[in-house]
Design an enzyme around this catalytic site. Structure first.
Site, PDB file in Angstrom:
ATOM      1  CE1 TYR A   1      -3.662   2.580   0.792  1.00 21.59           C
ATOM      2  CE2 TYR A   1      -2.203   3.114   2.669  1.00 21.59           C
ATOM      3  CZ  TYR A   1      -3.234   3.526   1.848  1.00 21.59           C
ATOM      4  OH  TYR A   1      -3.992   4.664   2.189  1.00 21.59           O
TER       5      TYR A   1
ATOM      6  CE  LYS B   1      -3.008   5.587  -1.507  1.00 21.48           C
ATOM      7  NZ  LYS B   1      -4.071   6.515  -1.847  1.00 21.48           N
TER       8      LYS B   1
HETATM    9  P1  NAP Z   1     -12.832   4.572   2.191  1.00 22.03           P
HETATM   10  O1  NAP Z   1     -13.638   5.194   3.300  1.00 22.03           O
HETATM   11  O2  NAP Z   1     -12.507   3.343   2.155  1.00 22.03           O
HETATM   12  O3  NAP Z   1     -13.548   4.988   0.739  1.00 22.03           O
HETATM   13  C1  NAP Z   1     -13.145   4.533  -0.440  1.00 22.03           C
HETATM   14  C2  NAP Z   1     -13.594   5.295  -1.819  1.00 22.03           C
HETATM   15  O4  NAP Z   1     -12.979   4.666  -2.804  1.00 22.03           O
HETATM   16  C3  NAP Z   1     -15.247   4.706  -1.769  1.00 22.03           C
HETATM   17  O5  NAP Z   1     -15.809   5.682  -2.236  1.00 22.03           O
HETATM   18  C4  NAP Z   1     -14.805   3.448  -2.882  1.00 22.03           C
HETATM   19  O6  NAP Z   1     -16.195   3.484  -3.480  1.00 22.03           O
HETATM   20  C5  NAP Z   1     -14.094   4.289  -3.699  1.00 22.03           C
HETATM   21  N1  NAP Z   1     -13.240   3.276  -4.491  1.00 22.03           N
HETATM   22  C6  NAP Z   1     -12.642   2.168  -4.078  1.00 22.03           C
HETATM   23  N2  NAP Z   1     -12.093   1.464  -5.258  1.00 22.03           N
HETATM   24  C7  NAP Z   1     -12.608   2.091  -6.161  1.00 22.03           C
HETATM   25  C8  NAP Z   1     -12.516   1.884  -7.656  1.00 22.03           C
HETATM   26  N3  NAP Z   1     -11.662   1.012  -8.199  1.00 22.03           N
HETATM   27  N4  NAP Z   1     -13.161   2.762  -8.426  1.00 22.03           N
HETATM   28  C9  NAP Z   1     -13.718   3.849  -8.112  1.00 22.03           C
HETATM   29  N5  NAP Z   1     -13.898   4.118  -6.791  1.00 22.03           N
HETATM   30  C10 NAP Z   1     -13.334   3.147  -5.671  1.00 22.03           C
HETATM   31  O7  NAP Z   1     -11.608   5.268   2.006  1.00 22.03           O
HETATM   32  P2  NAP Z   1     -10.891   6.721   2.549  1.00 22.03           P
HETATM   33  O8  NAP Z   1     -10.253   6.184   4.042  1.00 22.03           O
HETATM   34  O9  NAP Z   1     -11.914   7.760   2.692  1.00 22.03           O
HETATM   35  O10 NAP Z   1      -9.618   6.935   1.879  1.00 22.03           O
HETATM   36  C11 NAP Z   1      -9.610   7.858   0.628  1.00 22.03           C
HETATM   37  C12 NAP Z   1      -8.348   8.148  -0.035  1.00 22.03           C
HETATM   38  O11 NAP Z   1      -7.494   8.667   1.078  1.00 22.03           O
HETATM   39  C13 NAP Z   1      -7.637   6.893  -0.288  1.00 22.03           C
HETATM   40  O12 NAP Z   1      -6.814   7.017  -1.441  1.00 22.03           O
HETATM   41  C14 NAP Z   1      -6.566   6.483   0.699  1.00 22.03           C
HETATM   42  O13 NAP Z   1      -5.697   5.522   0.292  1.00 22.03           O
HETATM   43  C15 NAP Z   1      -6.482   7.948   1.325  1.00 22.03           C
HETATM   44  N6  NAP Z   1      -5.793   7.940   2.839  1.00 22.03           N
HETATM   45  C16 NAP Z   1      -6.882   7.472   3.670  1.00 22.03           C
HETATM   46  C17 NAP Z   1      -6.234   7.212   5.002  1.00 22.03           C
HETATM   47  C18 NAP Z   1      -7.204   7.214   6.213  1.00 22.03           C
HETATM   48  O14 NAP Z   1      -6.787   7.112   7.419  1.00 22.03           O
HETATM   49  N7  NAP Z   1      -8.489   6.842   5.957  1.00 22.03           N
HETATM   50  C19 NAP Z   1      -5.157   7.695   5.494  1.00 22.03           C
HETATM   51  C20 NAP Z   1      -4.222   8.375   4.063  1.00 22.03           C
HETATM   52  C21 NAP Z   1      -4.752   8.139   2.910  1.00 22.03           C
HETATM   53  P3  NAP Z   1     -17.344   2.345  -3.113  1.00 22.03           P
HETATM   54  O15 NAP Z   1     -18.241   3.214  -2.071  1.00 22.03           O
HETATM   55  O16 NAP Z   1     -18.320   2.370  -4.383  1.00 22.03           O
HETATM   56  O17 NAP Z   1     -16.948   1.251  -2.686  1.00 22.03           O
END
Ligand code: NAP
Length: 248
Positions: free
Chosen positions: A156, A160
């Protein structure tokens, strides 16, 4: 400050978590927001309906960013329908954790297809319209682990880190067209992605965060709104860390 009136923004993965908060925040600043999802149509519809109920403009667009032909078709349809494409928030992402020795080949493929190839496909298609308009904003979601690494997140974290190199290259490649490209690198944010962690793991992480708490999706969304706004017109190729001081 930070108004986005008249702009069209695509937020990939806008149905949940950070993407949802970003879609809502950008709509509140006046943007027309396209809320992308892959499985969660009902959730995406709820986000769009909520925006519209508050007087904003939103539509939903279901496509898998890892499916290049589908993504190209969807983005071209957005340009055709909206007549412009000002802001890309390449947020859609997945996390598959595990120690390197146990990382499966298919998981590597899935991670890179969604987190890296998906973001770059969106950027490539969006850039055609942005180049013609001689303006545009690209915002890529990385992660604190892309810069500092983390045990159990080698694959992962690699995706990133890749996105940071890509965003910086895009910043150089497109600067002459007045298109900016920046990264938002969140720390530990409370979303579905982090929901599964047990209390002990969360307590351990909180101790690594100088501000002593996890972040909210809204706090990450605010950084995205800033980078999309006119106020950030001289900011490109940067990594904006929203991590409570976890990595400085
Ligand atoms: P999340 O709650 O798991 O939501 C993921 C989103 O991405 C959902 O809307 C999902 O759609 C969509 N998605 C996943 N695979 C997809 C695909 N192949 N095509 C289109 N849409 C897709 O994630 P999050 O925590 O908000 O994270 C958002 C971003 O921030 C990610 O890139 C993650 O790596 C990054 N990030 C998150 C954190 C954290 O602590 N949460 C920290 C650092 C970075 P569906 O609803 O349709 O499944």
């Amino acid at each position: 400050m930070f108004r986005l009136d008249g702009k069209v923004a695509l937020v990939t993965g806008g149905s949940r978590g950070i993407g949802r908060a970003t879609a809502e925040a950008m709509a509140a600043q006046g943007a027309t927001v396209i809320v992308n999802y892959v499985r969660g149509e009902a959730a995406a519809r709820e986000v769009a309906d909520g925006i519209i109920a508050k007087g904003g403009k939103a539509e939903i667009a279901g496509f898998d960013v890892a499916d290049t032909p589908a993504t190209e078709k969807a983005l071209e349809a957005i340009v055709k329908a909206q007549g412009r494409f000002d802001i890309l928030v390449a947020n859609a992402g997945i996390a598959i954790d595990g120690l390197l020795l146990r990382v499966k080949d298919e998981d590597l493929d899935k991670l890179f297809a969604t987190n890296v190839k998906g973001a770059l496909t969106c950027a490539r298609v969006a850039s055609r319209t942005m180049m013609r308009a001689k303006t545009g904003r690209m915002i890529f979601l990385s992660s604190v682990v892309g810069e500092m690494g983390n045990t159990g997140q080698t694959a992962y974290a690699a995706t990133k880190a890749a996105i940071i190199g890509a965003a910086k290259s895009i910043a150089r490649e497109y600067a002459g067209r007045n298109i900016t490209s920046n990264v938002v690198a969140p720390g530990f944010i409370e979303t579905d992605m982090t929901h599964g962690m047990n209390d002990a793991a969360k307590e351990y992480i909180n101790k690594q965060i100088p501000l002593g708490r996890t972040g909210t999706a809204a706090e990450v969304a605010a950084a995205c709104v800033y980078l999309a706004s006119d106020e950030a017109s001289y900011v490109t190729g940067q990594v904006l860390r929203v991590n409570g001081g976890m990595y400085v």
